[in-house]
Design an enzyme around this catalytic site. Structure first.
Site, mmCIF file in Angstrom:
data_model
loop_
_atom_site.group_PDB
_atom_site.id
_atom_site.type_symbol
_atom_site.label_atom_id
_atom_site.label_comp_id
_atom_site.label_asym_id
_atom_site.label_seq_id
_atom_site.Cartn_x
_atom_site.Cartn_y
_atom_site.Cartn_z
ATOM 1 C CG LEU B 7 75.145 -4.242 21.184
ATOM 2 C CD1 LEU B 7 74.533 -3.104 21.936
ATOM 3 C CD2 LEU B 7 76.607 -3.522 20.707
ATOM 4 N N GLY B 8 77.715 -8.147 22.534
ATOM 5 C CA GLY B 8 78.087 -9.194 23.471
ATOM 6 C C GLY B 8 78.274 -10.417 22.826
ATOM 7 N N GLY B 10 78.970 -13.686 23.944
ATOM 8 C CA GLY B 10 78.789 -14.791 24.748
ATOM 9 C C GLY B 10 78.180 -15.856 23.825
ATOM 10 C CB VAL B 127 58.932 -14.789 25.312
ATOM 11 C CG1 VAL B 127 57.878 -15.924 26.104
ATOM 12 C CG2 VAL B 127 58.903 -13.530 26.030
ATOM 13 C CG ASP B 196 63.984 -17.188 32.644
ATOM 14 O OD1 ASP B 196 64.416 -16.411 31.867
ATOM 15 O OD2 ASP B 196 63.057 -18.074 31.873
ATOM 16 C CE LYS B 200 62.193 -16.957 29.082
ATOM 17 N NZ LYS B 200 63.115 -18.150 29.170
#
Lengths: 403, 403
Positions: B7-8, B10, B127, B196, B200
């Site tokens: 899915l995706g 990119g 992570v 971000d 994590k």
């Protein structure tokens, strides 16, 4: 509740008992049930030690007890560890071991026996002590083709080299002090000659390949010839001298494995792995560089890894964890074709003209307080070529480099 | 053969396709069967790209296809990733994701749904990018009680701080260059403000605890206020400034979590983790210190971790891998009680006498080319005490330290 037995109540064995007692709540939670030490096997008696209640001297009591599901083998050596392990696996018991000699020599065979009996043979503690490296290699780096494994795999030699570097002392002085402190064995041969590191790089390389690398095929050189002067030169080169176990997958399709002291750049991830710490550097073709760092030896770190294997064995009762390590032996690349840059000390009876005639372009290094000699770094060349060329100069010492 | 869907398409999604294509032989061997990409979902079209053959725009095609056993979710963000993941798990498909927002916000819930459906929800890549850390925490450090997790968890900020250190440039200058090179996003907020890293450290702490740490409870400070002068002071202290996500299990039974720039000693294992690399330091009560190092971001390293999860999902078809992360929320310790040494810059309108009256014994640091101010290191004191005390001096800047 699951019953386990511990073979050997030495440093690691008593550590295993300590870890299980101390962290029992979290260990039982992670395992999903209570882990109970039903037996400890040792030839000795331990009067007054709580272990007395579970101590047995006869292995048959353990192997014939159907209540024992997991056996922790922390005796070390091949005999009787090999026979005991084989019997346990054949009796349907999983085995968790810290025994690198056993794993290096018989890992593939014991894994096959475990698979045939639908149990597990686990050996996280056999390399890197407490550092998780076996399980990551088996289960985490599975999308990559490994191109290099290079490790500082022996804490004793790393401690010695670190002390020589920090305190400017000789190998002999530092070894003596390490022996007094218990960091080095009275017979230090297995450590200082690189035999221990050799078994460990053989295990890691076998796992990365899925095939058997015979540790006896790996060229192994220890650290006994490293001097204070070598360390001074390394410092001048912004480098450290480390005993490395290294395997490289080269473009010729061959794998080159070796244990030897290397000069490595201080900026290399392994360059700051000092003292009793170990570090294992792995390069994957997708992942790039990665490193695992921690205490490579010692009672509790090693026991921690063994007990983590026990937890895994509990969780995988009735299931064999897939580990690809077949018994077919791998032919390693011929050392004569292994290439690196060499650091070379020569007596000043050899002129720089001669050096350049023999080695081509080199990089010179001199130390202000060292006379009668000088040193240089070669370009990258093969071991075979180096050996030929070095006959033509008055060489005092040579150290491989990863510079 | 096992069918998967991505899915995706990119950066990470195209990396997943690349890794599976490039290393197909070894991946299929490790997985025990052929891994086939049946679908790639993206809203966009990719004319001329081989992905066209498997490209779909409608998720229902994937989730309703019983042949698809594993779904790779690499879209990022919560919507629609959360709904897609939940639907996949409920449809009996395992999900492997690199999506830290999703895992931090809904990890516990999605793990419970996976368990109820006897499939797996795996998130190694969420992570540390390619660094194996989730699986080691879950499966290797199981014999230990974790006492600390401290990580350099964001490659962009580590790159910026490393460049500022190496080249003596300002935050703004380096950020601009990083954006030009594609190392930093055009909107860099999630990285430079620490959001971000916050997600994590929340994930890692949740896994170590087995309970839910809400990332919104974690005090988070970014690196935007760090100046060239701060970096110069750090150098004078033989330290580096790093953006750390840290959780400490303190003697009061509480866990203190925080994301902030810290000065750390250059000899700390994290002290040499530079550039885009990440490092995650873990201390266990038996194991001692350990560290995991590698590329924390980037197309192929991240994809490598996702595909390793796919291999694991293939191997564990029909079995839920035990992962302890319950939905009960943990109350973190109050930041006012978190203690460390502080590095403080003050205007020279405050006398050293005042400093000592307020802070007691301190360690002064001065820079030859900086005037109108000086700096000092406090003894260890709590955030609460520090905030009170610092009101009494003309403070220019303060940075927490792990010195």
């Amino acid at each position: 509740m699951i019953n386990i037995a511990v073979l050997g109540y030495g440093t690691v064995g008593s550590g295993v008992v300590e870890v299980i007692n101390k962290n029992h709540a979290s260990i039982n939670k992670r395992a999903g049930q209570e882990v109970n030490i039903k037996y400890v096997l040792d030839l000795r008696d331990f009067p007054g030690d709580p272990v007395e209640k579970v101590l047995v001297h006869d292995y048959s009591v353990i192997v014939n007890d159907p209540e024992v599901k997991i056996i922790v083998e922390v005796m070390g050596g091949i005999k009787p560890a090999y026979d005991f392990t084989k019997q346990a696996l054949e009796a349907g018991k999983s085995v968790c071991t810290s025994n690198k000699e056993l794993v290096a020599a018989h890992g593939a065979e014991l894994l096959a026996i475990a698979k045939a009996n639908n149990v597990n043979f686990l050996f996280e503690a056999s390399v890197g002590g407490g550092i998780p490296i076996i399980r990551p290699l088996n289960q985490s780096l599975t999308a990559d083709e490994i191109t290099e494994i290079t490790g500082i795999l022996n804490g004793t030699t790393n401690y010695i080299l670190s002390k020589m570097t920090d305190e400017g002392k000789s190998f002999e002085e530092v070894l003596k002090r390490a022996q007094e402190k218990g960091y080095a064995e009275r017979n230090p041969e297995a450590d200082v000659e690189g035999y221990d590191a050799c078994r460990k790089i053989a295990i890691l390389t076998s796992l990365a390949l899925g095939k058997q690398v015979d540790y006896r095929d790996i060229y192994t050189e220890g650290i006994t010839k490293i001097t204070k002067t070598d360390i001074e030169y390394a410092k001048a080169l912004h480098a450290s001298i480390k005993l490395l176990g290294t395997s490289k997958w080269e473009d010729d399709g061959k794998i080159y494995s070796m244990v030897a002291p290397f000069m490595i750049d201080s900026d290399h991830p392994l360059g700051h792995v000092n003292g009793v710490f170990n570090g294992i550097f792995v390069n994957g073709n997708m992942l790039g560089d990665t490193m695992f760092y921690g205490k490579g030896a010692g009672k509790l770190p090693t026991a921690s890894a063994v007990v983590a294997d026990v937890v895994d064995a509990v969780k995988h009762q009735g299931t064999n964890i897939m580990t690809i390590w077949e018994q077919d032996k791998v032919e390693l690349g011929d050392r004569a074709n292994f290439a690196c840059r060499f650091f070379v000390r020569v007596a000043d009876t050899t002129s720089k003209e001669t050096i350049e005639k023999v080695f081509g372009e080199v990089e010179y290094v001199t130390l202000a307080d060292v006379s009668g000699e000088y040193a240089f770094l070669t370009e990258k060349l093969t071991e075979g070529a180096f050996e030929e060329k070095s006959k033509q100069v008055d060489m005092i010492m040579r150290i491989r480099t990863a510079l």
